[in-house]
Design a protein around this motif. Structure first.
Motif, PDB file in Angstrom:
ATOM      1  N   ARG A  63       0.840  -1.202   0.000  1.00 18.42           N
ATOM      2  CA  ARG A  63       0.000   0.000   0.000  1.00 18.42           C
ATOM      3  C   ARG A  63       0.867   1.240   0.000  1.00 18.42           C
ATOM      4  O   ARG A  63       1.841   1.339   0.738  1.00 18.42           O
ATOM      5  CB  ARG A  63      -0.907   0.030   1.237  1.00 18.42           C
ATOM      6  CG  ARG A  63      -2.013  -0.992   1.132  1.00 18.42           C
ATOM      7  CD  ARG A  63      -3.043  -0.793   2.190  1.00 18.42           C
ATOM      8  NE  ARG A  63      -3.956   0.270   1.793  1.00 18.42           N
ATOM      9  CZ  ARG A  63      -4.923   0.713   2.577  1.00 18.42           C
ATOM     10  NH1 ARG A  63      -5.096   0.213   3.771  1.00 18.42           N
ATOM     11  NH2 ARG A  63      -5.723   1.671   2.168  1.00 18.42           N
ATOM     12  N   LYS A  64       0.487   2.200  -0.790  1.00 22.29           N
ATOM     13  CA  LYS A  64       1.247   3.449  -0.894  1.00 22.29           C
ATOM     14  C   LYS A  64       0.463   4.552  -0.192  1.00 22.29           C
ATOM     15  O   LYS A  64      -0.476   5.099  -0.714  1.00 22.29           O
ATOM     16  CB  LYS A  64       1.470   3.835  -2.361  1.00 22.29           C
ATOM     17  CG  LYS A  64       2.188   2.768  -3.160  1.00 22.29           C
ATOM     18  CD  LYS A  64       3.607   2.589  -2.710  1.00 22.29           C
ATOM     19  CE  LYS A  64       4.307   1.572  -3.589  1.00 22.29           C
ATOM     20  NZ  LYS A  64       5.232   0.743  -2.904  1.00 22.29           N
ATOM     21  N   ASP A  65       0.843   4.821   1.040  1.00 21.18           N
ATOM     22  CA  ASP A  65       0.237   5.932   1.762  1.00 21.18           C
ATOM     23  C   ASP A  65       1.339   6.758   2.400  1.00 21.18           C
ATOM     24  O   ASP A  65       2.506   6.627   2.021  1.00 21.18           O
ATOM     25  CB  ASP A  65      -0.833   5.451   2.754  1.00 21.18           C
ATOM     26  CG  ASP A  65      -0.301   4.486   3.797  1.00 21.18           C
ATOM     27  OD1 ASP A  65       0.931   4.352   3.935  1.00 21.18           O
ATOM     28  OD2 ASP A  65      -1.114   3.855   4.472  1.00 21.18           O
ATOM     29  N   ASN A  69       5.890   2.583   4.937  1.00 22.59           N
ATOM     30  CA  ASN A  69       7.094   1.770   4.740  1.00 22.59           C
ATOM     31  C   ASN A  69       8.337   2.435   5.329  1.00 22.59           C
ATOM     32  O   ASN A  69       9.244   1.743   5.799  1.00 22.59           O
ATOM     33  CB  ASN A  69       7.296   1.425   3.262  1.00 22.59           C
ATOM     34  CG  ASN A  69       6.431   0.264   2.846  1.00 22.59           C
ATOM     35  OD1 ASN A  69       6.199  -0.676   3.603  1.00 22.59           O
ATOM     36  ND2 ASN A  69       5.924   0.320   1.627  1.00 22.59           N
TER      37      ASN A  69
END
Length: 191
Positions: A63-65, A69
């Protein structure tokens, strides 16, 4: 050695942050490197249980939020982890819950080494009640992740509402100072 602390309150300089800084001051006095990360108020989302982190096997989430990360990488590089949260309706803030769920899922899906054996502790601020549930939610995460949980002379919490109220909580201040000393000692023993 390094400790990374996550401020789960959207109040950058609120009581949660001030409490964390009390713990960090004791760690720094013992020569331990520290970093505070502003988590509260960030656009982070809960885990979808998609399983992609287990397929990738790289200790990262697909997930890219807002920097999840990066947060997981900071945890990976640290020897100790502090998660601080205000008490929202007897539980952690949504940002803290997202960190717990996503980091926990990534760790478990990659064999657990991301968190296993690291020292973890919670820091909680509360206006009046519900802090023990918040304290427990964070420590349950540390427990299932096979981390070593650091304690203090009392539950790691302060009774404070408005920013700066923690400075008037003598028992809370003493609890956080003791927590910092205990965490430094524990980190040295574990490492």
């Amino acid at each position: 050695m390094k400790v990374v602390a996550f401020n789960g309150s959207p109040r950058v300089n609120g009581n949660t942050s001030q409490s964390i800084k009390m713990v960090l001051a004791e760690l720094e006095e013992e020569g331990i490197e520290t970093e505070i990360v502003q988590l509260g108020g960030r656009k982070v989302f809960g885990c979808l249980a998609c399983g992609k982190c287990g397929e990738m096997k790289n200790n990262r989430c697909v997930r890219k939020d807002d920097e999840m990360n990066n947060f997981i990488q900071k945890i990976e590089e640290a020897d100790g982890i502090i998660i601080g949260s205000p008490t929202y309706f007897s539980n952690v803030s949504t940002e803290v819950k997202a960190l717990i769920d996503r980091c926990g899922y990534v760790s478990k899906s990659n064999g657990g080494a991301l968190l296993r054996g690291k020292v973890g502790t919670s820091v909680v601020s509360v206006r009046r009640a519900g802090s023990t549930f918040t304290y427990s939610a964070i420590n349950f995460f540390f427990g299932i992740a096979e981390m070593v949980i650091c304690s203090s002379s009392y539950w790691n919490m302060t009774l404070s509402r408005d920013p700066g109220d923690v400075q008037n909580d003598d028992e809370g201040i003493q609890t956080f100072q003791t927590l910092g000393k205990n965490m430094a000692k524990l980190l040295k023993q574990v490492r």
